[in-house]
Enzyme design. Structure first.
Site, PDB file in Angstrom:
ATOM      1  N   GLU A   1      19.603  29.414 -23.921  1.00 36.86           N
ATOM      2  CA  GLU A   1      18.150  29.472 -23.722  1.00 36.86           C
ATOM      3  C   GLU A   1      17.401  29.471 -25.051  1.00 36.86           C
ATOM      4  O   GLU A   1      16.230  29.852 -25.113  1.00 36.86           O
ATOM      5  CB  GLU A   1      17.753  30.715 -22.904  1.00 36.86           C
TER       6      GLU A   1
ATOM      7  N   HIS B   1      15.422  37.790 -22.038  1.00 34.71           N
ATOM      8  CA  HIS B   1      15.506  37.162 -20.710  1.00 34.71           C
ATOM      9  C   HIS B   1      16.623  37.868 -19.966  1.00 34.71           C
ATOM     10  O   HIS B   1      17.709  38.091 -20.524  1.00 34.71           O
ATOM     11  CB  HIS B   1      15.802  35.667 -20.843  1.00 34.71           C
TER      12      HIS B   1
ATOM     13  N   HIS C   1      18.135  39.135 -15.625  1.00 33.59           N
ATOM     14  CA  HIS C   1      18.184  38.763 -14.207  1.00 33.59           C
ATOM     15  C   HIS C   1      18.004  40.011 -13.311  1.00 33.59           C
ATOM     16  O   HIS C   1      18.958  40.413 -12.637  1.00 33.59           O
ATOM     17  CB  HIS C   1      19.541  38.116 -13.882  1.00 33.59           C
TER      18      HIS C   1
ATOM     19  N   HIS D   1      15.558  32.789 -10.776  1.00 36.24           N
ATOM     20  CA  HIS D   1      16.482  32.855 -11.908  1.00 36.24           C
ATOM     21  C   HIS D   1      16.394  34.203 -12.636  1.00 36.24           C
ATOM     22  O   HIS D   1      17.390  34.919 -12.722  1.00 36.24           O
ATOM     23  CB  HIS D   1      16.205  31.684 -12.866  1.00 36.24           C
TER      24      HIS D   1
HETATM   25  P1  13P Z   1      23.667  32.329 -22.311  1.00 37.20           P
HETATM   26  O1  13P Z   1      25.023  32.976 -22.102  1.00 37.20           O
HETATM   27  O2  13P Z   1      23.787  30.946 -22.883  1.00 37.20           O
HETATM   28  O3  13P Z   1      22.781  33.242 -23.133  1.00 37.20           O
HETATM   29  O4  13P Z   1      22.996  32.110 -20.884  1.00 37.20           O
HETATM   30  C1  13P Z   1      22.749  33.158 -20.001  1.00 37.20           C
HETATM   31  C2  13P Z   1      21.581  32.917 -19.123  1.00 37.20           C
HETATM   32  O5  13P Z   1      21.086  33.841 -18.525  1.00 37.20           O
HETATM   33  C3  13P Z   1      21.019  31.531 -18.995  1.00 37.20           C
HETATM   34  O6  13P Z   1      19.779  31.551 -18.349  1.00 37.20           O
HETATM   35 ZN    ZN Z   2      19.394  33.354 -17.139  1.00 36.11          ZN
END
Ligand code: 13P
Ligand code: ZN
Length: 263
Positions: free
Chosen positions: A115, A138, A140, A210
């Site tokens: 990202e 970022h 989840h 996401h």
């Molecule tokens: P990375 O392992 O590349 O950081 O990706 C994790 C992710 O949440 C992608 O949206």
């Molecule tokens: Zn992600």
């Protein structure tokens, strides 16, 4: 001691937050990423280090971060590992003078997060705006991602107003609310573009179906914004699972908070 006192403090904060993300259940496998602008903490020893890679394309030209240094979670690396061994699961990169490529500076050849286009675009915009923010995250969160599966919650400011009304802290500590970026391929330039578009108005952006992105002066404050939104989502979901729709604070009560705390 990893590098120097100031840089170590930031790396320790990143590790601390990575641990929280894992504990919260927001960081399955390699889910989520963190980047922090560490340019002010890089000393001459690190600055004079030879890069361990050839320049790698970012995918866009980001003029405001020319020559800057960022600590980045590695792609495919786990948050729970970043928490314990930050230098094995992240690396420091430097943006090349063409503002379109980066080089890895750290000892370990850890490739930064997939990202990176979104993260570097956010940093570029933060520098441009002069807001002094240095961190981007970022993750989840289960509750907030679940809410993004309801088209009504994706309408402008519907989710912000609902979450603000669940508990005064959310109104106070996430005063701009949450913007919405419609679903885009993870890691794509289009996702990066729609994220920074929302960032002009909000400090937190939902990535539909996401995850969530947030920015802040440091990584703890960026995390806090998502944490208060997630708390509000939990209150909403708990009331719903008890069989009723929560009343929420009234418009008048929310306005009173806004006036009282200059939000
Ligand atoms: P990375 O392992 O590349 O950081 O990706 C994790 C992710 O949440 C992608 O949206
Ligand atoms: Zn992600």
């Amino acid at each position: 001691m990893y590098y120097n006192e100031k840089l170590d403090k930031i790396i320790n904060e990143i590790a601390e937050v990575a641990g929280y993300l894992w504990e919260k259940g927001w960081a399955e496998r390699n889910g989520g990423n963190i980047t922090v602008n560490v340019t002010d903490e890089v000393d001459d020893a690190l600055r004079s280090k030879k890069p361990i890679t050839e320049p790698i394309a970012i995918g866009e030209v980001l003029p405001h971060i020319k020559g800057m240094f960022f600590f980045c979670k590695g792609t495919n690396k786990r948050m729970r590992d970043l928490a314990r061994r930050p230098l094995d699961n992240g690396s420091i990169i430097r943006i090349c003078d063409d503002c379109a490529h980066y080089e890895i500076i750290a000892e370990n050849p850890v490739k930064p997060t997939s990202e990176l286009p979104a993260h570097l675009s956010m940093h570029n915009q933060m520098i441009e705006s002069g807001n002094g923010y240095k961190a981007a995250i970022h993750t989840h969160p289960i509750d907030l991602v679940a809410m993004s599966h309801n088209p009504h919650f994706l309408e402008k400011d519907v989710l912000s107003k609902l979450l603000w009304s669940m508990i005064p802290e959310t109104r106070a500590f996430c005063p701009k609310g949450i913007g919405i970026a419609n679903y885009e391929l993870p890691g794509s330039l289009t996702l990066a573009k729609s994220t920074i578009n929302q960032l002009k108005e909000y400090d937190v952006v939902m990535w539909e179906k996401h995850g969530v992105c947030a920015v802040g002066p440091d990584i703890l404050e960026a995390f806090d914004q998502i944490d208060v939104l997630s708390k509000a989502a939990q209150i909403y979901l708990t009331a719903k699972s008890m069989g009723f729709v929560p009343t929420g604070m009234s418009e008048g009560q929310l306005q009173e908070l806004k006036d009282a705390f200059n939000l």
